[in-house]
Design a protein around this motif. Structure first.
Motif, PDB file in Angstrom:
ATOM      1  N   ASN A 295       0.933  -1.151   0.134  1.00  0.00           N
ATOM      2  CA  ASN A 295       0.165   0.114  -0.055  1.00  0.00           C
ATOM      3  C   ASN A 295       0.976   1.215   0.184  1.00  0.00           C
ATOM      4  O   ASN A 295       2.071   1.262   0.852  1.00  0.00           O
ATOM      5  N   SER A 296       0.580   2.232  -0.805  1.00  0.00           N
ATOM      6  CA  SER A 296       0.990   3.576  -0.749  1.00  0.00           C
ATOM      7  C   SER A 296       0.841   4.251   0.208  1.00  0.00           C
ATOM      8  O   SER A 296      -0.274   3.733   1.216  1.00  0.00           O
TER       9      SER A 296
ATOM     10  N   ILE B 238      -9.874   2.942 -11.840  1.00  0.00           N
ATOM     11  CA  ILE B 238      -9.556   3.952 -10.554  1.00  0.00           C
ATOM     12  C   ILE B 238     -11.018   4.052  -9.852  1.00  0.00           C
ATOM     13  O   ILE B 238     -12.027   4.328 -10.521  1.00  0.00           O
TER      14      ILE B 238
ATOM     15  N   GLN C 273      -4.766   6.825  -2.671  1.00  0.00           N
ATOM     16  CA  GLN C 273      -4.063   6.082  -2.162  1.00  0.00           C
ATOM     17  C   GLN C 273      -4.065   4.714  -3.150  1.00  0.00           C
ATOM     18  O   GLN C 273      -5.296   4.470  -3.747  1.00  0.00           O
ATOM     19  N   TRP C 274      -3.073   4.100  -3.246  1.00  0.00           N
ATOM     20  CA  TRP C 274      -2.961   2.582  -3.537  1.00  0.00           C
ATOM     21  C   TRP C 274      -3.008   1.516  -2.201  1.00  0.00           C
ATOM     22  O   TRP C 274      -2.577   1.886  -1.698  1.00  0.00           O
TER      23      TRP C 274
ATOM     24  N   LYS D 104      -5.371  -1.596  -5.500  1.00  0.00           N
ATOM     25  CA  LYS D 104      -6.136  -0.761  -6.219  1.00  0.00           C
ATOM     26  C   LYS D 104      -6.284   0.752  -5.941  1.00  0.00           C
ATOM     27  O   LYS D 104      -5.838   1.236  -4.915  1.00  0.00           O
ATOM     28  N   PRO D 105      -6.261   1.537  -7.069  1.00  0.00           N
ATOM     29  CA  PRO D 105      -6.249   2.941  -6.813  1.00  0.00           C
ATOM     30  C   PRO D 105      -7.504   3.495  -6.453  1.00  0.00           C
ATOM     31  O   PRO D 105      -8.123   3.399  -7.121  1.00  0.00           O
TER      32      PRO D 105
ATOM     33  N   LEU E 230      -0.526   8.974  -7.661  1.00  0.00           N
ATOM     34  CA  LEU E 230      -0.785   7.481  -7.971  1.00  0.00           C
ATOM     35  C   LEU E 230       0.173   7.094  -8.931  1.00  0.00           C
ATOM     36  O   LEU E 230       0.879   6.051  -8.754  1.00  0.00           O
TER      37      LEU E 230
ATOM     38  N   PRO F  75       4.028   6.342  -5.832  1.00  0.00           N
ATOM     39  CA  PRO F  75       3.439   5.245  -5.062  1.00  0.00           C
ATOM     40  C   PRO F  75       4.388   4.512  -4.116  1.00  0.00           C
ATOM     41  O   PRO F  75       4.294   3.636  -3.195  1.00  0.00           O
TER      42      PRO F  75
END
Length: 381
Positions: free
Chosen positions: A78-79, A169, A186-187, A191-192, A217, A221
Motif C-alpha cells: 500500500n502507498s 480507478i 492511495q494505492w 487498487k487505486p 498515484l 507510489p
C-alpha cells in the motif's frame, strides 16, 4: 452473524474512534468510561460490555455489527495516503479520512463478487522514477505518455472522472469536515482510490484535484509514509503532482497553440473548452513561457481586481463530474435482486448515510418500495 462478546474485533473500536477524529480522552468523556478502559478495548485486553458497545455504536455512529466485522488484511505494498493539503491537515483528520479508503475498498470487494469492474489500466512510468525529485521536463513526458496510452490525442479531456473510472480507478466524492482538505488518494490492496470533496463549488477545480491525485498515484507510489510527512518531501511531491495535473489537462503539444491573447476574457473562452480554471491556465502559460513576466503580472492583477482567485465566472455553469462506478454497481445488484438492501447494509456494516456518501447514491436507494393500493374505487352509475 452471531453477536457475542467472543468475536468483537478490537481494531474496529479504534477504527470507529479515529475515523470520527476523537482522542481516547474525548471519547472517554462522551461515553463515561476511562481512557485506560478504551485503550484496553482497542488492544483486546478486555472486552466492552454490551451496554458499553451500544454506547460506542450510538456515539460514534456505527451499526452494532460493525464491531464484529473482521478486517481485511492490508497489502504491504500500500502507498501512503496523499492529501492535497498535507502540511496544514491535522494528523487526526488524516487518520480519520484514511479509513474512508478502507471502507471504499471493502464495498468494492463486496460488489466485485457480483460485478465485473474495469481492470486497472495505467501506463508503467517506473523507468522515469528514480526515487529522487522529478524535473518538469520529465513530468511533461509522463503526462504525454499517459495521453498516448489512453489514446486521448491532444484534445481537451471531456470528462476526467469518467475516464479515470473507465481505467479502473475507484473515485468517491464526500463532504470533508476540514476545509483545508481538497482531495486524497492511495494505492490500497492493489487498487487505486481517489476521494474528491463535494463542497468545492467549482467543477474545473475539482477536475484539477482529480488530475493532481492521479499524479500522486503514478509518480509517488514508492514513497514511505514517514517520508510523505516530511516538509521537504511533501513540498516536492505536491509541486510534482500539481505540475502533472496541468500537463495532463493542458498538453504541451496543443494548449500553447490556443493561447493567443493575454486577457482574462479570452482565457474565460478557453475555460469552456479545456475545463480548467483561469488561474490554472495562467499558471500553465507561465510554465510554458507563453507570456512575458509583465503579461503574467498583468493577468494576476486582473484576477485580483475582478475577485476571481476564489471563484471564477462559469464555475456555476460547467457541470461537475460525478463518480458513477460504485453507484451503478450498487444499483445493478439491488435492482436485479442479486441481494436485498437489508442484506447489503448488514454485510457492509456501515450506517446507510455513510454508504450513500461513499458510493454517491441517491438518498432513497435503500427505502422499501412503495406498496400498491390493495383497494380500488367503485364504479358509481
Amino acid at each position: 452473524m452471531a453477536l457475542n462478546s467472543h468475536n468483537i474485533i478490537p481494531a474496529r473500536i479504534k477504527e470507529a474512534r479515529e475515523s470520527r477524529g476523537l482522542s481516547m480522552a474525548e471519547l472517554s468523556d462522551l461515553i463515561e468510561v476511562t481512557s485506560q478502559a478504551i485503550s484496553q478495548y482497542e488492544k483486546g485486553i478486555i472486552k466492552p460490555s454490551v451496554f458499553t458497545l451500544k454506547q460506542l455504536s450510538n456515539t460514534l455512529r456505527f451499526p452494532f455489527s460493525f464491531f464484529y466485522k473482521p478486517k481485511r488484511e492490508k497489502s504491504c505494498d500500500n502507498s501512503p495516503v496523499f492529501f492535497r493539503a498535507v502540511k496544514s491537515t491535522p494528523k487526526k483528520f488524516r487518520n480519520a479520512y484514511s479509513y474512508y479508503i478502507e471502507w471504499a475498498d471493502e464495498i468494492y470487494n463486496y460488489l466485485n463478487q457480483y460485478i465485473k469492474f474495469p481492470e486497472v489500466s495505467l501506463p508503467d512510468v517506473s523507468s522515469y522514477i528514480n526515487g529522487e525529485s522529478l524535473d518538469f521536463e520529465t513530468i511533461e513526458e509522463i503526462a504525454l505518455k499517459v495521453r498516448k496510452y489512453w489514446e486521448l490525442g491532444d484534445e481537451p479531456i471531456n470528462n476526467l472522472v469518467e475516464l479515470l473510472e473507465d481505467k479502473g480507478i475507484i473515485l468517491c466524492r464526500i463532504k470533508f469536515k476540514n476545509k483545508k482538505i481538497d482531495a486524497f488518494s492511495q494505492w490500497f490492496n492493489g487498487k487505486p482510490y481517489i476521494f474528491l470533496g463535494s463542497e468545492k463549488g467549482s467543477a474545473v477545480r475539482s477536475r484539477f484535484d482529480a488530475a493532481h491525485e492521479l499524479g500522486h498515484l503514478l509518480l509517488h507510489p514508492h514513497l514511505k509514509i514517514d517520508d510523505v510527512y516530511r516538509k521537504d518531501v511533501s513540498d516536492r511531491i505536491e509541486a510534482e503532482a500539481h505540475y502533472f495535473a496541468g500537463a495532463l489537462l493542458m498538453p504541451i503539444t496543443s494548449f500553447p497553440k490556443e493561447v493567443i491573447h493575454n486577457s482574462i476574457d479570452y482565457l474565460l473562452m478557453l475555460k469552456e473548452k479545456w475545463k480548467t480554471s483561469v488561474s490554472a491556465m495562467i499558471m500553465r502559460s507561465k510554465q510554458l513561457n507563453l507570456f512575458s513576466e509583465n503579461q503574467i503580472n498583468y493577468l494576476n492583477r486582473q484576477m485580483t481586481t475582478r475577485q476571481m482567485w476564489r471563484r471564477e465566472p462559469l464555475d456555476d455553469i460547467i457541470e461537475p463530474e460525478e463518480p458513477k462506478l460504485l453507484n451503478e454497481a450498487v444499483d445493478l445488484v439491488l435492482k436485479n435482486k442479486v441481494i436485498t438492501s437489508d442484506q447489503f447494509l448488514n454485510d457492509i456494516s456501515l450506517f446507510q448515510n455513510e454508504i450513500i456518501n461513499i458510493c454517491c447514491l441517491s438518498d432513497d436507494i435503500f427505502d422499501p418500495p412503495k406498496k400498491e393500493h390493495k383497494i380500488e374505487l367503485k364504479v358509481i352509475k
